[in-house]
Structure formats: C-alpha cells, structure tokens
Design an enzyme around this catalytic site. Structure first.
Site, PDB file in Angstrom:
ATOM      1  N   ASN A 103       8.167 -11.839  46.113  1.00 22.67           N
ATOM      2  CA  ASN A 103       8.620 -10.563  46.658  1.00 22.67           C
ATOM      3  C   ASN A 103       7.388  -9.896  47.257  1.00 22.67           C
ATOM      4  O   ASN A 103       6.402  -9.684  46.553  1.00 22.67           O
ATOM      5  CB  ASN A 103       9.217  -9.710  45.528  1.00 22.67           C
ATOM      6  N   GLY A 104       7.441  -9.566  48.545  1.00 25.03           N
ATOM      7  CA  GLY A 104       6.297  -8.909  49.170  1.00 25.03           C
ATOM      8  C   GLY A 104       5.970  -9.550  50.503  1.00 25.03           C
ATOM      9  O   GLY A 104       6.815 -10.235  51.094  1.00 25.03           O
ATOM     10  N   GLU A 485      23.478  15.893  62.077  1.00 26.56           N
ATOM     11  CA  GLU A 485      23.281  14.978  60.952  1.00 26.56           C
ATOM     12  C   GLU A 485      23.594  15.679  59.626  1.00 26.56           C
ATOM     13  O   GLU A 485      24.252  15.107  58.751  1.00 26.56           O
ATOM     14  CB  GLU A 485      21.848  14.422  60.971  1.00 26.56           C
ATOM     15  N   LYS A 489      26.489  14.488  56.993  1.00 27.40           N
ATOM     16  CA  LYS A 489      26.148  14.165  55.597  1.00 27.40           C
ATOM     17  C   LYS A 489      27.070  14.915  54.660  1.00 27.40           C
ATOM     18  O   LYS A 489      27.608  14.357  53.725  1.00 27.40           O
ATOM     19  CB  LYS A 489      24.686  14.563  55.351  1.00 27.40           C
ATOM     20  N   GLU A 492      30.908  13.714  54.877  1.00 29.02           N
ATOM     21  CA  GLU A 492      31.272  12.367  54.411  1.00 29.02           C
ATOM     22  C   GLU A 492      31.232  12.235  52.889  1.00 29.02           C
ATOM     23  O   GLU A 492      31.987  11.452  52.339  1.00 29.02           O
ATOM     24  CB  GLU A 492      30.463  11.270  55.097  1.00 29.02           C
TER      25      GLU A 492
HETATM   26  C1  AGP Z   1      26.076   7.670  57.895  1.00 30.95           C
HETATM   27  O1  AGP Z   1      25.857   8.310  56.710  1.00 30.95           O
HETATM   28  C2  AGP Z   1      27.225   6.751  57.956  1.00 30.95           C
HETATM   29  N1  AGP Z   1      27.307   5.859  56.887  1.00 30.95           N
HETATM   30  C3  AGP Z   1      27.517   6.174  59.343  1.00 30.95           C
HETATM   31  O2  AGP Z   1      27.623   7.227  60.235  1.00 30.95           O
HETATM   32  C4  AGP Z   1      26.532   5.126  59.910  1.00 30.95           C
HETATM   33  O3  AGP Z   1      25.326   5.737  60.248  1.00 30.95           O
HETATM   34  C5  AGP Z   1      27.189   4.453  61.141  1.00 30.95           C
HETATM   35  O4  AGP Z   1      28.356   3.802  60.736  1.00 30.95           O
HETATM   36  C6  AGP Z   1      26.268   3.484  61.829  1.00 30.95           C
HETATM   37  O5  AGP Z   1      25.905   2.428  61.002  1.00 30.95           O
HETATM   38  P1  AGP Z   1      24.706   1.470  61.379  1.00 30.95           P
HETATM   39  O6  AGP Z   1      23.472   2.289  61.397  1.00 30.95           O
HETATM   40  O7  AGP Z   1      24.692   0.429  60.303  1.00 30.95           O
HETATM   41  O8  AGP Z   1      24.999   0.878  62.724  1.00 30.95           O
END
Ligand code: AGP
Length: 612
Positions: A103-104, A485, A489, A492
């Site tokens: 690991n590393g 953002e 957050k 969701e």
């Molecule tokens: C963010 O908290 C979400 N889980 C979601 O918006 C996510 O960023 C989006 O589905 C994109 O995913 P990705 O970065 O794996 O492409």
C-alpha cells in the site's frame, strides 16, 4: 490508498486464505478495483488475483482448495497502472520465490525498474510500482527473508506498507511500514498484520500499532518489531474496545464526516505531488505543449452534480489565469444541444467516479468532433480516465459517502493547478501573480485544519435550524458557485427543499418567496463584492428572513446584519471557494444528523450514476 492483510497460523491451520479474504472485505473502503492473495501451499507460493470487487476473487477461487497456514492479501486502489488482473497484487519476484503486497507509492520505481532490467535481465509482468519491490527482495534473497527485505527497503524511496512471504519460509511473514498505515494483531497461536484494525477485529483485539520505518516479523507464536536501526523494540499492546464498523470510519459516525476531515490531507496530496520546492508545477498525466495551449480558442468544462459545481469555479479561474473563454455545461445537456466543438476546443470532463454515463457520453461526443480531452478524475482506470487524451487525477482517495466532499475540494484544487499551468505555459500569467497563487494554495491545507476546529459552532447552528423545510443559498461571483454546491449538499442528505441563486438575481423574482423566518444562507467571502452582498442581506432581512452568513474572519461587519455567522480563515478572494464550502458541508451534515437521515446513503441516490 489500498488495503493489506496478512496471517500466519499454526502448522495445522489450513484456512489462511479465507481468513485473509474476510479481512480484506473489511478494508474494501480503502480501495476496491481489484484484489488478490498469495499463499504458501508447502514450499510453493500460489497467487490468485482478480479485477473488480473482492467477491470476484472469491468466485474465481471457490472451487480450489488452496490450503495454507500463511497468506497475504490486498485490495487495490489503482495508482500505477489500470485496474487489471496483471496489475492487481500480490506480485511475484521473477523466480516466484517471493510474494509482496503493498500500500503506497514507490517514487523511484522507474529507476529501480531500469536497474533491475538492465543489470539482472528482469522482465516485468505488470505496470505497477509494487512489482519492483518483489524483484528487489528476490535478488537479495538467500534464505533469510528479513535480511532481504532490509536490503530492498534501503533502495526504496516513497511511502509504503508492505507484506512479504517467501516459499522457503512457510511460517514467517515480514512487513514494513513507512508513511502508510500498518498494524499487527496478536492472537493465540496465530498472528496478523493489516492496514487497519477492522480487518482483524473478528479474530483479535490486542493490537500493536507499528511506527514509521519499523519492520515486523510475524510467526504463529510471535510478533517481533524492529526499529529503523534494526534493533528489537518493545511495544505495549493496544486493546481495542470499539466495534468493527466504527473502526472503518476511524471513529467518525459517518463516512461523510470522516471524508470532510480528510480534506486537508487530500488537498495537500493533490497539490504537493505537482509542485516542487521552487514552486514549479510538474504535471503528471498532462502532456500539453505551449503550441497545444495556444491553439485552443475555447474550453468546455462538462460534468454533473458536484463535479459541475467545481467546473463553475474552474470557469472563472481558467479564464483569468490562462486567458481563454470557458463554457461550463451539464453533461446531460451538452450531449444533445449540438455545441460548437472542434479541434481548437479543449474539453475538460470532471468526474469523481469516472463512470458517470452522461459525462462519458458528452466526452465521446466532443472527441468525435475533434476536441482534445482532458479529464479530472478520482478513480484510476475508470472509463472517463481511459478515454481521455490527458488525465489529471484528484488523488482524494476512495470517497464512500454518496455526498461528495473531498472529491469536490480536490477537483477545485485541480482547476487552480490546470489554470496556472496553462497560463504559465502560454506566457499569459506574470511571475508575480503565479507566485501569489502558489503561496495562497500552499496555505490552504493548514487553514482548512483551523477551519475544521469550528465544527462544534456549526453543529450548534444546525440545532437551531434543522426543522426548516426551505432554504435559500445566495452569493456573488465565485460565492454563487459555492452556493450551488452548499445547496446540493443540504438537499441530498437532509431532504430539505433548498435552492441556490446569484445574490444579485434575487430581486428579479425569487425574492417573492422570502417571508418571515425564511432561512437564507449568504456567502460573503469576496472582499470586492462584500458591500454589495451585505446589501443583499439587507434586502432579505427587510422581508423577515433569518440569515446565516459565511465570511472571512477579518470581515466582522456582517455581524450587524446576519443572525449568525460562520467564519473562514482570511485568504485571497480567488482561493476562498476551497474554504467557503467547508462550513456548508459541515452544516448540511449536522442538519441531516438532527433530522435522523441516513447520511452516507441518502434515499434515491447512488454513488456512481451509470445510467442516462
Ligand atoms: C454529489 O454529492 C453527488 N453525489 C453527485 O452530484 C455527483 O457529484 C454526480 O453524480 C457526479 O458524479 P461523478 O463525479 O462521479 O461523475
């Protein structure tokens, strides 16, 4: 990040493989793109490995007996080489007498590879840095594994925790720790090593915490620890009294909180791998010349969700630092709107997982039209990474919680690095501006550590507001990108109806929704827009809103208008997004916790969205 497990039982023990595989499952959070085991079936080493989750490895070997009293195993988070069966660990020395899990990262693996090839004629079977360790030990081995490991380690530079077994010593496992986690578990007539305690809790609760530069020699009856000077050291056992699940989360209640706290380390990893002592950027994975960069007349940043929000910040940065117009698009929209893309376009795809179908299809669309594809990805070997011309890894480590936190901030860091790199290579950026950015970026991990100390203040604010069913996030300039953002957050993980809007746009319609006690979270981290943002606070306060502000420590005037303020350390406006998002992540987390939500696995969501 990867996980290693090792086991040595008494001569009658036959089940080493199952014990190790079981331990690996507890480490899947450390990486899960491939796994493997090595066992000694009586003076013969056998290796089995398989790409994908550990279940694939189990299926692969389920019909084989593979009885043994000793085994080492590995679950991989690819760094050097894509996730394939060949690149999975363990790796053999060329005569198959030694097997190694690691690991590393071995920083001087290129030199070592050349040396082993030229001087010893060794042919490599994988693209990994780890394979050099196996060959090094192999060339030094003459019947004493511990000595051979010492000699190999003297040649290795980098960070590593390794586990090694030899065919001629079926009762011994040697492990070394340098800047990567390693513990040893003390059992009765059986002993263990692992990257992390949860892998061992089914069998033992007495643990030795191995220190940097220590070597551990494990047999069924004994664990011996040697220091850097190769002298035997005495270590007290650490008794574990917490349960396995809590241990995987390092004592945090949820992966999301653990990942929030991993951001200082993630950001310093993302930055420091690309910056030398003199402040020069050395970009792994991006091979653009001055001519290539000068050719671009447009940049498209395309992504989904949180990654799209990182792109919104990236737009302002690349335009300012590299002097190229940038469009940001949601991947599912980009695909179907016939955008103006040609061979003069740089297409930047941002994706944590690298498997988001909308992003992948947008990338393919742009590629068909001749664009150069640069991806900013966390998962090595993912589809987005494989289909790109240049790949810039975020190095955030595995992100388990569905709500993205450390992936977002490392994506932001990559946007700064890419902007600086393009601007400097093109000659658009003055030395002075470049140096100011580098200085400010280098200070971010430490400032973030400071900021995380205000967690309790934010948790208390969450207690006052968690019952709200509607929230507005507002901000100006890059604060508006961070507002998006913060809002995502919150919605969701807490299921609160939240909405983000540029503060100046409020009065063009949305302000109609503001009434007594409406919660408005206002980002005011941009000095040049500070007064204007305070005016926006006044507008909503006049309609009875309850306002929580986010501001720099030095800007206390906001306290006259907002009901509560969450402060971030002082910094240059341009790097503020890296800090401003943190209180919003913490606030969302504690609001969701107060509401009793399933924080790491919110309803209706998946970590990787591989459908359209
Ligand atoms: C963010 O908290 C979400 N889980 C979601 O918006 C996510 O960023 C989006 O589905 C994109 O995913 P990705 O970065 O794996 O492409």
């Amino acid at each position: 990040m990867c996980g290693i497990v090792g086991f040595v039982g008494s001569k009658n023990e036959k089940n080493a493989k199952d014990i190790v595989i079981d331990g690996l499952k507890k480490l899947e959070y450390r990486g899960y793109d491939s796994s493997g085991i090595a066992i000694n079936t009586g003076n013969k080493l056998e290796i089995r490995k398989k790409v994908g989750r550990i279940a694939n490895l189990e299926n692969h070997i389920k019909k084989e007996k593979l009885n043994s009293n000793i085994a080492i195993g590995h679950t991989r988070w690819a760094t050097h080489g894509a996730p394939t069966d060949e690149n999975a660990h363990p790796h053999f020395s060329s005569n198959h007498k030694i097997a190694v899990v690691h690991n590393g990262i071995i920083e001087n693996f290129v030199e070592l590879r050349e040396w082993l090839n030229q001087d010893f004629g060794i042919q490599f079977e994988s693209e990994t840095d780890t394979e050099v360790i196996a060959h090094l030990i192999g060339i030094y081995y003459d019947g004493d594994l511990q000595e051979a490991v010492y000699k190999a380690v003297d040649k290795m530079k980098g960070a590593y925790a390794i586990g090694v077994i030899a065919d001629e010593e079926p009762d011994k496992l040697v492990a070394v720790r340098k800047d990567a986690p390693l513990v040893a578990g003390l059992g009765q007539g059986e002993n263990f090593i692992a990257s992390d305690i949860p892998a061992l809790l089914k069998h033992v609760r007495e643990i030795y915490l191995i220190e940097n530069n220590e070597t551990v020699v494990v047999t069924a009856d004994d664990i011996k620890i040697y220091n850097q000077d190769r002298k035997l050291v005495k270590r007290d056992v650490f008794h574990v009294n917490w349960d396995a699940e809590a241990a995987e989360k390092d004592g945090y209640d949820h992966f999301m909180l653990k990942e929030i706290h991993e951001q200082p380390k993630g950001l310093s990893e993302t930055l420091n791998r690309r910056i030398d002592e003199k402040g020069n950027l050395t970009l792994d994975g991006i091979n653009m010349t001055k001519e290539d960069i000068e050719k671009f007349d447009k940049v498209f940043i395309v992504a989904c969700g949180t990654a799209y929000h990182a792109g919104l910040v990236g737009k302002g940065l690349i335009e300012k630092l590299a002097g190229i117009p940038v469009e940001v698009d949601i991947a599912s929209e980009f695909r179907y709107r016939e955008p103006f893309v040609n061979e003069k376009t740089l297409f930047i795809a941002i994706s944590q997982s690298g498997e988001t179908l909308d992003t992948l299809e947008a990338l393919r669309e742009a590629k068909k039209k001749g664009a150069r594809i640069l991806s900013v990805v966390n998962v090595v070997g993912s589809s987005v990474a494989r289909e790109s011309d240049d790949v810039f890894f975020t190095w955030a480590g595995p992100e388990i919680a569905v709500a993205s936190t450390k992936a977002y901030t490392t994506q932001l860091m990559c946007m700064y690095i890419i902007g600086l790199y393009m601007g400097k290579t093109k000659g658009f950026l003055s030395e002075e501006v470049y140096n100011t950015y580098i200085k400010e970026l280098k200070e971010i991990p430490e400032k973030l550590e400071e900021l995380l100390k205000t967690e309790e203040v934010i948790a208390n604010i969450a207690k006052d507001i968690y019952k709200k069913e509607q929230v507005f996030f507002i901000g100006r300039g890059t604060d508006s990108a961070v507002a998006y953002e913060g809002s995502l957050k919150l919605k969701e993980i807490s299921y609160i109806n939240s909405f983000a809007i540029a503060a100046g746009e409020l009065k063009h319609g949305t302000i109609a929704l503001i009434e007594k006690d409406t919660l408005v979270i206002t980002l005011a981290t941009q000095d040049k827009l500070y007064e204007k943002t305070l005016s926006n606070i006044q507008e909503v306060k006049a309609r009875g809103a309850f306002v929580i502000g986010v501001a720099k420590e030095k800007n206390k005037k906001i306290e006259n208008q907002a009901d509560k303020v969450m402060y971030i350390p002082d910094c240059m406006d341009e790097v503020a997004p890296l800090l401003a998002v943190i209180p919003l992540q913490i606030l969302a987390y504690y609001i969701a916790k107060e509401r009793g939500c399933d924080i790491d696995k919110p309803k209706n969501l998946a970590k990787s969205v591989t459908v359209e």
